[in-house]
Design a protein around this motif. Structure first.
Motif, short mmCIF file in Angstrom:
data_model
loop_
_atom_site.label_atom_id
_atom_site.label_comp_id
_atom_site.label_asym_id
_atom_site.label_seq_id
_atom_site.Cartn_x
_atom_site.Cartn_y
_atom_site.Cartn_z
N SER A 173 58.61 14.61 20.75
CA SER A 173 59.19 15.17 22.05
C SER A 173 60.09 16.30 21.53
N TYR A 174 59.91 17.38 22.35
CA TYR A 174 60.81 18.28 22.15
C TYR A 174 60.87 19.26 23.33
N GLU A 175 61.79 20.02 23.28
CA GLU A 175 62.02 21.34 24.55
C GLU A 175 61.96 22.57 23.55
N ARG A 176 61.69 23.53 24.49
CA ARG A 176 61.95 25.08 23.75
C ARG A 176 62.49 25.90 24.61
N ASP A 177 63.42 26.72 23.96
CA ASP A 177 64.23 27.50 24.83
C ASP A 177 64.41 28.89 23.93
N GLU A 178 65.14 30.01 24.94
CA GLU A 178 65.13 31.24 24.07
C GLU A 178 66.78 31.41 23.94
N VAL A 181 76.01 43.57 24.45
CA VAL A 181 74.49 43.46 24.47
C VAL A 181 73.87 42.77 23.49
N GLN A 182 73.14 41.79 24.30
CA GLN A 182 72.45 40.74 23.04
C GLN A 182 70.97 41.29 22.73
N ASN A 183 70.71 41.84 21.51
CA ASN A 183 69.72 42.41 20.97
C ASN A 183 68.90 41.87 20.05
N LYS A 184 69.40 40.50 19.71
CA LYS A 184 68.68 39.57 18.89
C LYS A 184 68.15 38.37 19.80
N LYS A 185 66.90 38.05 19.60
CA LYS A 185 66.35 36.89 20.30
C LYS A 185 65.86 35.75 19.21
N PHE A 186 66.14 34.50 19.79
CA PHE A 186 65.66 33.50 18.84
C PHE A 186 65.03 32.51 19.73
N ILE A 187 64.15 31.63 19.01
CA ILE A 187 63.44 30.52 19.98
C ILE A 187 64.20 29.11 19.42
N ALA A 188 64.55 28.46 20.18
CA ALA A 188 65.21 27.21 19.77
C ALA A 188 64.14 26.11 20.20
N VAL A 189 64.00 25.04 19.13
CA VAL A 189 63.09 24.21 19.36
C VAL A 189 64.00 23.06 19.27
N VAL A 190 64.01 22.06 20.21
CA VAL A 190 65.25 21.11 20.34
C VAL A 190 64.31 19.67 20.27
N CYS A 191 64.70 18.82 19.57
CA CYS A 191 64.01 17.46 19.83
C CYS A 191 64.76 16.89 20.93
N GLY A 250 68.45 15.38 19.48
CA GLY A 250 69.15 16.74 19.50
C GLY A 250 69.11 17.86 18.56
N TYR A 251 68.21 17.38 17.21
CA TYR A 251 68.10 18.39 16.17
C TYR A 251 67.41 19.61 16.60
N THR A 252 67.93 20.85 16.31
CA THR A 252 67.49 22.20 16.66
C THR A 252 67.19 22.84 15.44
N GLU A 253 65.92 23.50 15.79
CA GLU A 253 65.60 24.75 14.73
C GLU A 253 65.26 25.94 15.61
N LEU A 254 65.94 26.97 14.85
CA LEU A 254 65.93 28.43 15.44
C LEU A 254 64.97 29.30 14.80
N TYR A 255 64.18 29.95 15.25
CA TYR A 255 63.22 30.97 14.88
C TYR A 255 63.55 32.29 15.56
N LYS A 256 63.53 33.50 14.60
CA LYS A 256 63.78 34.56 15.09
C LYS A 256 62.36 35.31 15.78
N LYS A 257 62.81 35.67 17.03
CA LYS A 257 61.94 36.04 18.01
C LYS A 257 61.57 37.77 17.80
N GLY A 258 62.61 38.21 17.49
CA GLY A 258 62.64 39.88 17.14
C GLY A 258 63.56 40.59 18.11
#
Length: 69
Positions: free
Chosen positions: A14-19, A33-43, A47-55
């Protein structure tokens, strides 16, 4: 979307996804100015969270961030 997700900490599927947006340089920090984006996948169980660079954000998104603070 993450397929077949399994939390490496607790084994839950079970997880949630956020930016998440973050500033990435002196100019970005000065003008807030926030010019970096990451996708967070949260259990959702532990609550364990992994971040992935989006661009980088688009120019329009950066302008919007600048004026909305």
């Amino acid at each position: 979307m993450v397929r077949n997700y399994q939390c490496p900490k607790c084994g839950s599927n079970s997880y949630e996804r956020d930016e998440i947006r973050a500033a990435g340089g002196v100019f970005s920090k000065i003008f807030d100015v926030q010019n970096k984006k990451f996708i967070a996948v949260v259990c959702t169980d532990c609550g364990y969270t992994e971040l992935y660079k989006k661009g980088k954000s688009s120019l329009l998104g950066n302008i919007f961030d600048f004026f909305t603070g």
